[in-house]
Scaffold this active site. Structure first.
Site, PDB file in Angstrom:
ATOM      1  N   HIS A   1       0.832  -1.214   0.000  1.00  0.00           N
ATOM      2  CA  HIS A   1       0.000   0.000   0.000  1.00  0.00           C
ATOM      3  C   HIS A   1       0.863   1.259   0.000  1.00  0.00           C
ATOM      4  O   HIS A   1       1.274   1.751   1.048  1.00  0.00           O
ATOM      5  CB  HIS A   1      -0.931   0.000   1.218  1.00  0.00           C
ATOM      6  CG  HIS A   1      -1.985   1.071   1.159  1.00  0.00           C
ATOM      7  ND1 HIS A   1      -3.258   0.895   1.671  1.00  0.00           N
ATOM      8  CD2 HIS A   1      -1.970   2.335   0.637  1.00  0.00           C
ATOM      9  CE1 HIS A   1      -3.964   1.991   1.466  1.00  0.00           C
ATOM     10  NE2 HIS A   1      -3.200   2.893   0.851  1.00  0.00           N
TER      11      HIS A   1
ATOM     12  N   HIS B   1       1.605   5.145  -2.400  1.00  0.00           N
ATOM     13  CA  HIS B   1       1.136   6.061  -3.455  1.00  0.00           C
ATOM     14  C   HIS B   1       2.353   6.621  -4.179  1.00  0.00           C
ATOM     15  O   HIS B   1       3.220   7.230  -3.548  1.00  0.00           O
ATOM     16  CB  HIS B   1       0.310   7.197  -2.838  1.00  0.00           C
ATOM     17  CG  HIS B   1      -0.953   6.713  -2.191  1.00  0.00           C
ATOM     18  ND1 HIS B   1      -2.157   6.621  -2.861  1.00  0.00           N
ATOM     19  CD2 HIS B   1      -1.200   6.257  -0.935  1.00  0.00           C
ATOM     20  CE1 HIS B   1      -3.085   6.140  -2.048  1.00  0.00           C
ATOM     21  NE2 HIS B   1      -2.541   5.912  -0.874  1.00  0.00           N
ATOM     22  N   LEU B   2       2.413   6.385  -5.489  1.00  0.00           N
ATOM     23  CA  LEU B   2       3.563   6.888  -6.267  1.00  0.00           C
ATOM     24  C   LEU B   2       3.235   8.157  -7.056  1.00  0.00           C
ATOM     25  O   LEU B   2       4.134   8.801  -7.586  1.00  0.00           O
ATOM     26  CB  LEU B   2       4.085   5.800  -7.220  1.00  0.00           C
ATOM     27  CG  LEU B   2       4.852   4.647  -6.547  1.00  0.00           C
ATOM     28  CD1 LEU B   2       5.231   3.585  -7.572  1.00  0.00           C
ATOM     29  CD2 LEU B   2       6.100   5.152  -5.825  1.00  0.00           C
TER      30      LEU B   2
ATOM     31  N   ASN C   1      -5.053   5.935  -7.286  1.00  0.00           N
ATOM     32  CA  ASN C   1      -5.649   7.283  -7.270  1.00  0.00           C
ATOM     33  C   ASN C   1      -4.706   8.301  -7.910  1.00  0.00           C
ATOM     34  O   ASN C   1      -4.261   9.255  -7.297  1.00  0.00           O
ATOM     35  CB  ASN C   1      -6.076   7.703  -5.848  1.00  0.00           C
ATOM     36  CG  ASN C   1      -4.929   7.746  -4.861  1.00  0.00           C
ATOM     37  OD1 ASN C   1      -3.869   7.155  -5.069  1.00  0.00           O
ATOM     38  ND2 ASN C   1      -5.121   8.462  -3.767  1.00  0.00           N
TER      39      ASN C   1
ATOM     40  N   ASP D   1      -8.786   2.857  -3.599  1.00  0.00           N
ATOM     41  CA  ASP D   1      -8.195   3.511  -2.421  1.00  0.00           C
ATOM     42  C   ASP D   1      -8.108   5.023  -2.603  1.00  0.00           C
ATOM     43  O   ASP D   1      -7.725   5.523  -3.653  1.00  0.00           O
ATOM     44  CB  ASP D   1      -6.793   2.972  -2.120  1.00  0.00           C
ATOM     45  CG  ASP D   1      -6.230   3.617  -0.866  1.00  0.00           C
ATOM     46  OD1 ASP D   1      -6.918   3.580   0.159  1.00  0.00           O
ATOM     47  OD2 ASP D   1      -5.135   4.208  -0.933  1.00  0.00           O
TER      48      ASP D   1
ATOM     49  N   ASP E   1       1.095   2.834   3.643  1.00  0.00           N
ATOM     50  CA  ASP E   1       0.229   3.887   3.090  1.00  0.00           C
ATOM     51  C   ASP E   1       1.047   5.161   2.834  1.00  0.00           C
ATOM     52  O   ASP E   1       0.585   6.277   3.097  1.00  0.00           O
ATOM     53  CB  ASP E   1      -0.959   4.179   4.011  1.00  0.00           C
ATOM     54  CG  ASP E   1      -2.019   5.034   3.330  1.00  0.00           C
ATOM     55  OD1 ASP E   1      -1.940   5.230   2.103  1.00  0.00           O
ATOM     56  OD2 ASP E   1      -2.931   5.523   4.028  1.00  0.00           O
TER      57      ASP E   1
ATOM     58  N   HIS F   1       3.034  14.323  -0.191  1.00  0.00           N
ATOM     59  CA  HIS F   1       2.405  15.577  -0.648  1.00  0.00           C
ATOM     60  C   HIS F   1       3.465  16.665  -0.609  1.00  0.00           C
ATOM     61  O   HIS F   1       4.512  16.503   0.044  1.00  0.00           O
ATOM     62  CB  HIS F   1       1.225  15.953   0.257  1.00  0.00           C
ATOM     63  CG  HIS F   1       0.074  15.009   0.171  1.00  0.00           C
ATOM     64  ND1 HIS F   1      -0.738  14.903  -0.937  1.00  0.00           N
ATOM     65  CD2 HIS F   1      -0.400  14.101   1.062  1.00  0.00           C
ATOM     66  CE1 HIS F   1      -1.664  13.978  -0.725  1.00  0.00           C
ATOM     67  NE2 HIS F   1      -1.477  13.466   0.469  1.00  0.00           N
TER      68      HIS F   1
ATOM     69  N   PHE G   1      -4.991  14.715   2.915  1.00  0.00           N
ATOM     70  CA  PHE G   1      -4.719  13.640   3.875  1.00  0.00           C
ATOM     71  C   PHE G   1      -3.458  12.883   3.460  1.00  0.00           C
ATOM     72  O   PHE G   1      -3.259  12.632   2.270  1.00  0.00           O
ATOM     73  CB  PHE G   1      -5.879  12.635   3.860  1.00  0.00           C
ATOM     74  CG  PHE G   1      -7.153  13.107   4.499  1.00  0.00           C
ATOM     75  CD1 PHE G   1      -7.331  12.994   5.871  1.00  0.00           C
ATOM     76  CD2 PHE G   1      -8.199  13.616   3.734  1.00  0.00           C
ATOM     77  CE1 PHE G   1      -8.525  13.380   6.472  1.00  0.00           C
ATOM     78  CE2 PHE G   1      -9.393  14.011   4.323  1.00  0.00           C
ATOM     79  CZ  PHE G   1      -9.557  13.897   5.692  1.00  0.00           C
TER      80      PHE G   1
END
Ligand code: NCD
Ligand code: ZN
Length: 424
Positions: A57, A59-60, A91, A149, A302, A306, A320
């Site tokens: 889990h 995020h790239l 996402n 997700d 996770d 950002h 988030f």
């Protein structure tokens, strides 16, 4: 190549070991072994050697938000954290929701990834929760599993159809559990912290009612259903009951939900804003217990990078998410293993063997015939986490300045040193 001066976890203790690597594979593992003349020696410097970690889990952000992270920067960060397999969430913009988008993502991964990257495809077109994707085509294009997700699937009947289709293909549904009506515009846990800071809250039920609903649907459809980032005691309870009822349900927990609670949020600081939010100490204890008893199957970061600008805003506005790849092992090792609460073996299982088992991936062990895809961790030296030195583009962590040990020092992929940070 001969790896010397390493320690492996075996029979419930750390044991000195040497590893012979041939053609990228482990040829032999022994306490000590002879030398072949002219053989290259890799001195592991007294570190723990373990199969590279797997994080299902992360995020790239590529394609679409390369200012936050790219496949290149995110996988470099993963290597630095000791991971050698990662599964990025869909996402992105565009979403990998068609054969064409999935193929484009696969070719970007082929070009830029420095390790095994197994991407998810989405459940719904554009992650809008309205039209199901062509799961068969996406599976053929290389999808690891299906998830939306970042958002919850609001319609029960839609989730049921997704599970039926996934079950027919032998694929997993991986769920971000969030009921929009219950979550509202919340930014922190509903309770002590939302009252203290005067910020809108997200109740635990926003997560647990989805898990309860989906557990019933998983039982009805026979689909393997995996719950992302479990954050509350009520969710642990629901998953425990579903497992006891024989439902094919699995779950993960993040390092930050195991390490922090709502009392760690002292002010309106978006470094502490993540979805699901940090909850109460009772919730945190339930997560630890759930993991230890096997209700929660493993740990996933996770990793959610950002930009600085985005995270400098008020919690009401900031996105988030926090980064996790470069801090997961040291934080968990320092908090739970050094004090004797967990063994090194438990922690590495939750970061490798367990997630791989849940998703039927080939197992990784320190044995003859396995790829020499290894992580070397310094268990002794203490350092402060410095977010400015992350390889990830995302510097958004609430753990800046925390003193840790258990720092990954080198990551090897099929016998080649992919990342080394002995003096960094
Ligand atoms: N976990 C987060 O806080 N954020 C994730 C989305 C998500 O998984 O909720 C992100 O993409 O930033
Ligand atoms: Zn999520």
């Amino acid at each position: 190549m001969k790896i010397t001066n390493a320690f492996r976890w075996k029979e419930n203790s750390l044991q000195a070991c040497e590893i012979r690597v041939k053609d990228g594979m482990i040829a032999e593992v022994k306490a000590q072994m002879g030398e072949v003349s002219g053989e290259e020696i890799f001195d592991a410097g007294g570190t723990l050697v373990a199969p590279g970690f797997t994080d299902v889990h992360i995020h790239l952000r590529e394609p679409g938000a390369e200012y936050k992270e790219t496949i290149a920067s995110g996988t470099r960060a993963a290597l630095k954290g000791g991971f050698t397999t990662v599964c990025p969430m869909p996402n992105t913009s565009p979403v990998p929701d068609t054969k064409e988008n999935m193929e484009d993502l696969m070719s970007r991964i082929k070009k830029d990834a420095v390790m095994e990257v197994l991407p998810y495809a989405s459940i719904s077109l554009g992650q809008n929760g309205e039209i199901l994707t062509d799961m068969k085509a996406l599976k053929e294009a290389g999808a690891f599993a299906f998830t939306d997700d970042g958002v919850g699937i609001q319609e029960a009947s839609f989730m049921k159809k997704a599970m039926q289709n996934a079950a027919l293909l032998g694929m997993s549904i991986v769920a971000h559990c969030e009921d929009n009506g219950l979550a509202g515009s919340g930014v922190v846990h509903e309770g002590e912290v939302s009252e203290r800071l005067g910020l809108p809250g997200i109740p635990s039920s926003a997560e647990s009612v989805h898990i309860a609903r989906d557990a019933i649907l998983a039982g009805e459809t026979g689909c393997h259903y995996h719950v992302c980032h479990v954050s509350s005691a009520s969710s642990v309870r629901v998953i425990r009951e579903a497992k006891n009822a024989g439902i094919n349900i699995t779950a993960e927990v993040t390092p930050h939900h195991l390490l922090l609670n709502e009392s760690d949020i002292h002010k309106d600081d978006a470094m502490y804003k993540m979805n699901p939010p940090l909850r109460s100490e009772e919730d945190r204890q339930a997560l630890i217990q759930g993991l230890e008893e096997g209700t929660i199957d493993f740990i996933a970061t996770d990793h959610a990078p950002h930009s600085e600008d985005e995270k400098q805003q008020s919690m009401r506005k900031a996105p988030f998410g926090i980064t996790g790849l470069e801090t997961a092992f040291p934080l968990l090792y320092t908090t739970f293993v050094k004090n004797g609460h967990w063994t090194t073996g438990q922690l590495t299982e939750w970061l490798t063997a367990k997630p791989r088992k849940v998703f039927s991936m080939s197992q990784r062990t320190l044995e003859h015939g396995q790829p020499a895809t290894l992580t070397f961790v310094d268990l002794h030296t203490e350092e402060e986490i410095d977010r400015h030195r992350f390889l990830s583009k995302g510097k958004n962590t609430p753990f800046h300045g925390v003193k840790v040990s258990g720092i990954p020092k080198c990551t090897m992929i099929e016998g080649h040193i992919a990342w080394e940070g002995w003096n960094k």
